[in-house]
Design a protein around this motif. Structure first.
Motif, short mmCIF file in Angstrom:
data_model
loop_
_atom_site.label_atom_id
_atom_site.label_comp_id
_atom_site.label_asym_id
_atom_site.label_seq_id
_atom_site.Cartn_x
_atom_site.Cartn_y
_atom_site.Cartn_z
N GLU A 175 -3.25 -2.92 -7.13
CA GLU A 175 -4.32 -2.43 -7.99
C GLU A 175 -3.80 -2.35 -9.42
O GLU A 175 -2.58 -2.31 -9.65
CB GLU A 175 -4.81 -1.06 -7.52
N ILE A 176 -4.71 -2.33 -10.37
CA ILE A 176 -4.33 -2.20 -11.77
C ILE A 176 -4.51 -0.75 -12.19
O ILE A 176 -5.61 -0.20 -12.06
CB ILE A 176 -5.15 -3.14 -12.67
N VAL A 177 -3.43 -0.12 -12.66
CA VAL A 177 -3.45 1.27 -13.09
C VAL A 177 -2.92 1.35 -14.52
O VAL A 177 -1.76 1.01 -14.77
CB VAL A 177 -2.59 2.16 -12.16
N ASP A 178 -3.76 1.76 -15.45
CA ASP A 178 -3.37 1.86 -16.86
C ASP A 178 -2.76 0.55 -17.38
O ASP A 178 -1.76 0.55 -18.10
CB ASP A 178 -2.36 3.01 -17.06
N GLY A 179 -3.36 -0.56 -16.98
CA GLY A 179 -2.91 -1.86 -17.45
C GLY A 179 -1.70 -2.42 -16.72
O GLY A 179 -1.25 -3.52 -17.03
N ARG A 180 -1.17 -1.69 -15.74
CA ARG A 180 -0.02 -2.15 -14.97
C ARG A 180 -0.46 -2.47 -13.54
O ARG A 180 -1.41 -1.88 -13.03
CB ARG A 180 1.07 -1.08 -14.93
N ILE A 181 0.26 -3.39 -12.90
CA ILE A 181 0.01 -3.66 -11.49
C ILE A 181 0.79 -2.64 -10.67
O ILE A 181 2.01 -2.54 -10.78
CB ILE A 181 0.45 -5.07 -11.09
N ALA A 182 0.08 -1.86 -9.86
CA ALA A 182 0.71 -0.90 -8.96
C ALA A 182 0.67 -1.46 -7.54
O ALA A 182 -0.33 -2.05 -7.12
CB ALA A 182 -0.02 0.43 -9.01
N LEU A 183 1.79 -1.30 -6.82
CA LEU A 183 1.89 -1.77 -5.45
C LEU A 183 2.23 -0.60 -4.53
O LEU A 183 3.39 -0.39 -4.18
CB LEU A 183 2.96 -2.86 -5.33
N PRO A 184 1.25 0.20 -4.15
CA PRO A 184 1.52 1.26 -3.16
C PRO A 184 1.90 0.61 -1.83
O PRO A 184 1.24 -0.31 -1.36
CB PRO A 184 0.18 2.00 -3.05
N ALA A 185 2.98 1.08 -1.23
CA ALA A 185 3.47 0.49 0.01
C ALA A 185 3.87 1.57 1.01
O ALA A 185 4.36 2.63 0.63
CB ALA A 185 4.66 -0.43 -0.26
N GLU A 186 3.64 1.28 2.27
CA GLU A 186 4.12 2.13 3.35
C GLU A 186 4.88 1.23 4.31
O GLU A 186 4.34 0.22 4.77
CB GLU A 186 2.96 2.81 4.07
N TYR A 187 6.13 1.57 4.60
CA TYR A 187 6.90 0.73 5.50
C TYR A 187 7.85 1.57 6.34
O TYR A 187 8.14 2.73 6.04
CB TYR A 187 7.68 -0.34 4.72
N ILE A 188 8.29 0.96 7.42
CA ILE A 188 9.28 1.60 8.29
C ILE A 188 10.55 0.76 8.29
O ILE A 188 10.51 -0.44 7.99
CB ILE A 188 8.75 1.79 9.73
N TYR A 189 11.68 1.39 8.58
CA TYR A 189 12.90 0.62 8.79
C TYR A 189 13.75 1.32 9.83
O TYR A 189 13.64 2.53 10.05
CB TYR A 189 13.67 0.42 7.48
N HIS A 190 14.56 0.54 10.52
CA HIS A 190 15.48 1.10 11.52
C HIS A 190 16.61 0.11 11.75
O HIS A 190 16.48 -1.09 11.44
CB HIS A 190 14.74 1.41 12.82
N PRO A 191 17.73 0.58 12.30
CA PRO A 191 18.81 -0.36 12.63
C PRO A 191 18.31 -1.41 13.61
O PRO A 191 17.49 -1.10 14.49
CB PRO A 191 19.88 0.54 13.27
N GLN A 192 18.79 -2.64 13.46
CA GLN A 192 18.36 -3.69 14.37
C GLN A 192 18.60 -3.28 15.82
O GLN A 192 19.68 -2.83 16.19
CB GLN A 192 19.11 -4.99 14.07
N GLY A 193 17.56 -3.40 16.63
CA GLY A 193 17.68 -3.08 18.04
C GLY A 193 17.63 -1.61 18.38
O GLY A 193 17.82 -1.22 19.54
N ASN A 194 17.36 -0.76 17.38
CA ASN A 194 17.35 0.68 17.63
C ASN A 194 16.14 1.34 16.96
O ASN A 194 16.27 2.14 16.03
CB ASN A 194 18.65 1.32 17.12
N PRO A 195 14.91 1.04 17.42
CA PRO A 195 13.71 1.61 16.81
C PRO A 195 13.60 3.12 16.95
O PRO A 195 12.79 3.75 16.26
CB PRO A 195 12.58 0.90 17.56
N ALA A 196 14.42 3.73 17.81
CA ALA A 196 14.39 5.19 17.95
C ALA A 196 14.83 5.88 16.66
O ALA A 196 14.53 7.05 16.44
CB ALA A 196 15.29 5.63 19.10
N LYS A 197 15.52 5.15 15.79
CA LYS A 197 15.99 5.72 14.52
C LYS A 197 15.11 5.27 13.35
O LYS A 197 15.57 5.15 12.22
CB LYS A 197 17.43 5.31 14.27
N THR A 198 13.83 5.08 13.62
CA THR A 198 12.90 4.62 12.59
C THR A 198 12.65 5.67 11.52
O THR A 198 12.46 6.85 11.82
CB THR A 198 11.54 4.22 13.22
N THR A 199 12.65 5.24 10.28
CA THR A 199 12.30 6.07 9.13
C THR A 199 11.05 5.49 8.48
O THR A 199 10.93 4.27 8.32
CB THR A 199 13.44 6.11 8.10
#
Length: 208
Positions: A175-199
């Motif tokens: 979206e454009i906010v005050d003339g700038r492109i804003a990229l709101p993002a939501e993501y998860i990450y975890h060690p490969q093979g260990n989704p129990a440690k998801t942040t």
């Protein structure tokens, strides 16, 4: 004759073709879009990983013609920040930079789309033009891909990144906010093979 003059002549041809019929205009607009080269450079601001941390900044460069484009991101100083965090830090970005290719698979081309590209108003085109496309990207020890779509109410997308040690997946909007492109993002990450440690992370990135 330079590309801008050619594009302007073709834009005039669209208006003339309007007397022939809507189908003729659409065909001409598609043809013009594929012939227009474009370049866009913008400052990138990455928010810190912690309240006491500082943000990182660099540049995004996009070079394309019609449906196909290349892009790269360079953020000086990122390697130093990388040394002080684990591989699970912010997408494991390093000073080596991020590189990628993209393809616009479908686009609802209008006169404003053509004039926006000719005038270098790339962000207005991305936010306001109905389109759909994909991205492929690499950075440091990972590869990733993303898809994006704009159905006329703003651009949104999803991405997946597979790193040597870490997996990320999430979504973003534009979206454009005050003339700038804003990229709101939501993501998860975890060690490969260990989704129990998801942040889960919510951040807004800016292009200006």
């Amino acid at each position: 004759m330079n590309n801008k003059k050619i594009a302007l002549i073709l834009l005039g041809a669209i208006i003339i073709m309007g007397a022939v019929g809507a189908y003729g205009v659409l065909t001409m607009q598609d043809y013009i879009f594929e012939k227009i080269p474009y370049t866009y450079t913008t400052y990138v601001s990455l928010p810190p990983d912690s309240p006491e941390g500082g943000s990182l900044g660099g540049y995004l460069n996009i070079h394309g013609q019609g449906s196909n484009f290349n892009f790269d991101v360079a953020i000086p100083g990122a390697a130093k920040a990388y040394e002080n965090r684990s591989d699970e830090g912010f997408l494991t970005y390093t000073e080596e930079g991020l590189n990628g290719t993209g393809k616009i698979e479908s686009i609802d081309i209008s006169l404003s789309t053509i004039s926006g590209l000719i005038g270098g108003n790339f962000k207005e085109v991305m936010v306001n033009t109905p389109l759909k496309g994909t991205l492929n990207m690499t950075c440091a020890g990972w590869v990733g891909n993303a898809s994006f779509i704009n159905e006329g109410a703003g651009l949104e997308g999803v991405f997946v990144i597979n790193g040597v040690h870490t997996y990320w997946a999430g979504n973003f909007t534009m979206e454009i906010v005050d003339g700038r492109i804003a990229l709101p993002a939501e993501y998860i990450y975890h060690p490969q093979g260990n989704p129990a440690k998801t942040t889960t992370v919510n951040k807004t990135f800016y292009l200006s």
